[in-house]
Enzyme design. Structure first.
Site, PDB file in Angstrom:
ATOM      1  N   HIS A   1       0.969   4.308  -4.730  1.00 53.76           N
ATOM      2  CA  HIS A   1       2.110   3.875  -5.951  1.00 53.76           C
ATOM      3  C   HIS A   1       2.796   5.279  -6.119  1.00 53.76           C
ATOM      4  CE1 HIS A   1      -0.852   0.805  -7.362  1.00 53.76           C
ATOM      5  NE2 HIS A   1       0.332   0.301  -7.098  1.00 53.76           N
TER       6      HIS A   1
ATOM      7  N   SER B   1      -5.186   0.834  -2.030  1.00 55.94           N
ATOM      8  CA  SER B   1      -5.210  -0.466  -2.803  1.00 55.94           C
ATOM      9  C   SER B   1      -5.831  -0.234  -4.118  1.00 55.94           C
ATOM     10  CB  SER B   1      -5.578  -1.510  -1.798  1.00 55.94           C
ATOM     11  OG  SER B   1      -5.755  -2.818  -2.629  1.00 55.94           O
ATOM     12  N   SER B   2      -5.334  -0.736  -5.337  1.00 54.24           N
ATOM     13  CA  SER B   2      -6.294  -0.780  -6.541  1.00 54.24           C
ATOM     14  C   SER B   2      -7.472  -1.524  -6.305  1.00 54.24           C
ATOM     15  CB  SER B   2      -5.341  -1.450  -7.536  1.00 54.24           C
ATOM     16  OG  SER B   2      -4.031  -1.072  -7.762  1.00 54.24           O
ATOM     17  N   ARG B   3      -7.570  -2.587  -5.227  1.00 56.48           N
ATOM     18  CA  ARG B   3      -8.628  -3.424  -4.954  1.00 56.48           C
ATOM     19  C   ARG B   3      -9.663  -2.791  -4.421  1.00 56.48           C
ATOM     20  NH1 ARG B   3      -4.489  -7.895  -5.249  1.00 56.48           N
ATOM     21  NH2 ARG B   3      -5.176  -9.184  -6.938  1.00 56.48           N
TER      22      ARG B   3
ATOM     23  N   MET C   1       1.559  -3.031 -11.063  1.00 60.00           N
ATOM     24  CA  MET C   1       0.538  -3.566 -11.965  1.00 60.00           C
ATOM     25  C   MET C   1      -0.258  -2.439 -12.358  1.00 60.00           C
ATOM     26  SD  MET C   1      -0.090  -7.657 -10.907  1.00 60.00           S
ATOM     27  CE  MET C   1      -1.262  -7.168  -9.661  1.00 60.00           C
TER      28      MET C   1
ATOM     29  N   LEU D   1      -2.669   3.142 -10.865  1.00 61.23           N
ATOM     30  CA  LEU D   1      -1.883   3.743  -9.983  1.00 61.23           C
ATOM     31  C   LEU D   1      -2.777   4.695  -8.796  1.00 61.23           C
ATOM     32  CD1 LEU D   1       1.187   4.724 -12.052  1.00 61.23           C
ATOM     33  CD2 LEU D   1       0.694   2.475 -10.745  1.00 61.23           C
ATOM     34  N   HIS D   2      -2.632   4.682  -7.525  1.00 60.93           N
ATOM     35  CA  HIS D   2      -3.231   5.501  -6.626  1.00 60.93           C
ATOM     36  C   HIS D   2      -2.106   6.175  -5.918  1.00 60.93           C
ATOM     37  CE1 HIS D   2      -2.102   2.151  -4.047  1.00 60.93           C
ATOM     38  NE2 HIS D   2      -2.867   1.308  -4.759  1.00 60.93           N
TER      39      HIS D   2
ATOM     40  N   LYS E   1       2.677  -2.184   2.485  1.00 60.66           N
ATOM     41  CA  LYS E   1       1.431  -2.591   2.471  1.00 60.66           C
ATOM     42  C   LYS E   1       1.424  -4.117   2.241  1.00 60.66           C
ATOM     43  CE  LYS E   1      -2.223  -2.260  -0.143  1.00 60.66           C
ATOM     44  NZ  LYS E   1      -2.959  -3.586  -0.293  1.00 60.66           N
TER      45      LYS E   1
ATOM     46  N   GLY F   1       5.940  -1.271  -1.731  1.00 61.41           N
ATOM     47  CA  GLY F   1       5.140  -0.618  -0.761  1.00 61.41           C
ATOM     48  C   GLY F   1       5.100  -1.820   0.743  1.00 61.41           C
TER      49      GLY F   1
HETATM   50  O1  PAF Z   1       2.653  -5.556  -5.832  1.00 61.12           O
HETATM   51  C1  PAF Z   1       2.630  -5.634  -7.026  1.00 61.12           C
HETATM   52  O2  PAF Z   1       1.870  -4.679  -7.826  1.00 61.12           O
HETATM   53  C2  PAF Z   1       3.099  -6.660  -7.734  1.00 61.12           C
HETATM   54  O3  PAF Z   1       2.942  -7.718  -7.043  1.00 61.12           O
HETATM   55  C3  PAF Z   1       4.508  -6.502  -8.373  1.00 61.12           C
HETATM   56  C4  PAF Z   1       5.449  -6.208  -7.434  1.00 61.12           C
HETATM   57  C5  PAF Z   1       4.436  -5.314  -9.543  1.00 61.12           C
HETATM   58  C6  PAF Z   1       4.808  -7.828  -9.136  1.00 61.12           C
HETATM   59  O4  PAF Z   1       4.094  -7.897 -10.250  1.00 61.12           O
END
Ligand code: PAF
Length: 284
Positions: free
Chosen positions: A38, A187-189, A31, A34-35, A151, A149
């Protein structure tokens, strides 16, 4: 140079050409924002196929009504720069209208049972949204391999099950969690965490590491391992949404005395972020 495609037709043409040249294709669904976690997926994909496509799509279908869809971090140009640096072949970054023309798809893919446990208890439509978009991405790109991942262990287990049940014929590869030096899983969060939240969030990996050490020293009682994690979280002032010890493939609760591998999975709200983490016990 990394090619960036926004339409399904363009990415399909590129995949077709790669195949005509005798190439193989790996897909890394993301999504965006990216870190390092990813990037580890992309590096793994590069080992497994001649052509790597990273999809970047913030999928509305997997966000609940009260979740952070609008504010979810987005940085396409930064993502493309990071991927170019790694030598990624292509990015597929469709808009919502390209993926869901005329509104959300009426057809949904649901992996029953497994989607309703762990995170599925508080996010009842989340995994249906994930499996629906991942199934679409698989049909669009038709990769040989797809990389996810570890995670989000629940997501990975559900996707493996979907691929098996629906005969996608795609090799699903899981990549171990990438952590910051503090132990915090990337994590992006994590962007939502304040400095104080970050220091409290270190308790997640500390708690799981404590259980892993207990397991290595011979502890096999499920509830003792679970309590060990709970106690460390509570000592840090955190009140987890869940801490569960489950079977890695089925996500069913592990037996009272562990007989084989198990995953300890947890979710905790820390400040504005809902964080997940896990540890795999007894993996050879
Ligand atoms: O893990 C994620 O970033 C999302 O759930 C995914 C697999 C790209 C689906 O939108």
């Amino acid at each position: 140079m990394t090619l960036v495609f926004h339409s399904i037709a363009e990415v399909q043409q590129w995949v077709g050409e790669a195949r005509n040249q005798g190439g193989t294709v790996a897909l890394v669904p993301t999504m965006g924002s990216l870190h390092e976690g990813h990037l580890a997926l992309v590096r793994e994909a590069q080992q497994r196929a001649s052509h790597v496509v990273v999809s970047i799509f913030v999928n509305p279908l997997q966000f609940g009504p009260a979740e952070d869809l609008k504010n979810y971090p987005r940085d396409l140009s930064g993502d493309v720069a990071r991927l170019s640096h790694l030598g990624t072949s292509a990015v597929f970054a469709p808009g919502v209208e390209e993926m869901y023309p005329g509104g959300p798809s009426a057809t949904r893919v649901t992996v029953e049972g497994m989607s309703g446990v762990l995170c599925g208890r508080t996010r009842p439509t989340h995994f249906q949204g994930v499996t629906t978009v991942v199934a679409k991405l698989f049909h669009i790109v038709r990769p040989d391999v797809a990389v996810f991942g570890e995670k989000d262990w629940q997501q990975l287990a559900i996707i493996r099950r979907m691929v098996r049940d629906l005969n996608f014929g795609i090799d699903i590869v899981g990549v171990p969690i990438v952590r910051e030096s503090s132990g915090l899983a990337r994590s992006s969060r994590n962007q939502y965490l304040t400095a104080e939240d970050r220091s409290r969030a270190q308790a997640l990996s500390r708690a799981l590491e404590g259980a892993r050490v207990a397991y290595l020293e011979g502890e096999r009682r499920r509830e003792v391992l679970r309590s060990c994690v709970l106690q460390t979280l509570r000592d840090a002032g955190l009140n987890p949404e869940y801490v569960e010890v489950v079977e890695p493939e089925t996500l069913e609760q592990s037996p009272e005395a562990l007989r084989g591998p198990a995953v300890i999975a947890l979710a905790v709200r820390v400040g504005a972020a809902r964080l997940i983490d896990n540890v795999i016990l007894g993996r050879s």
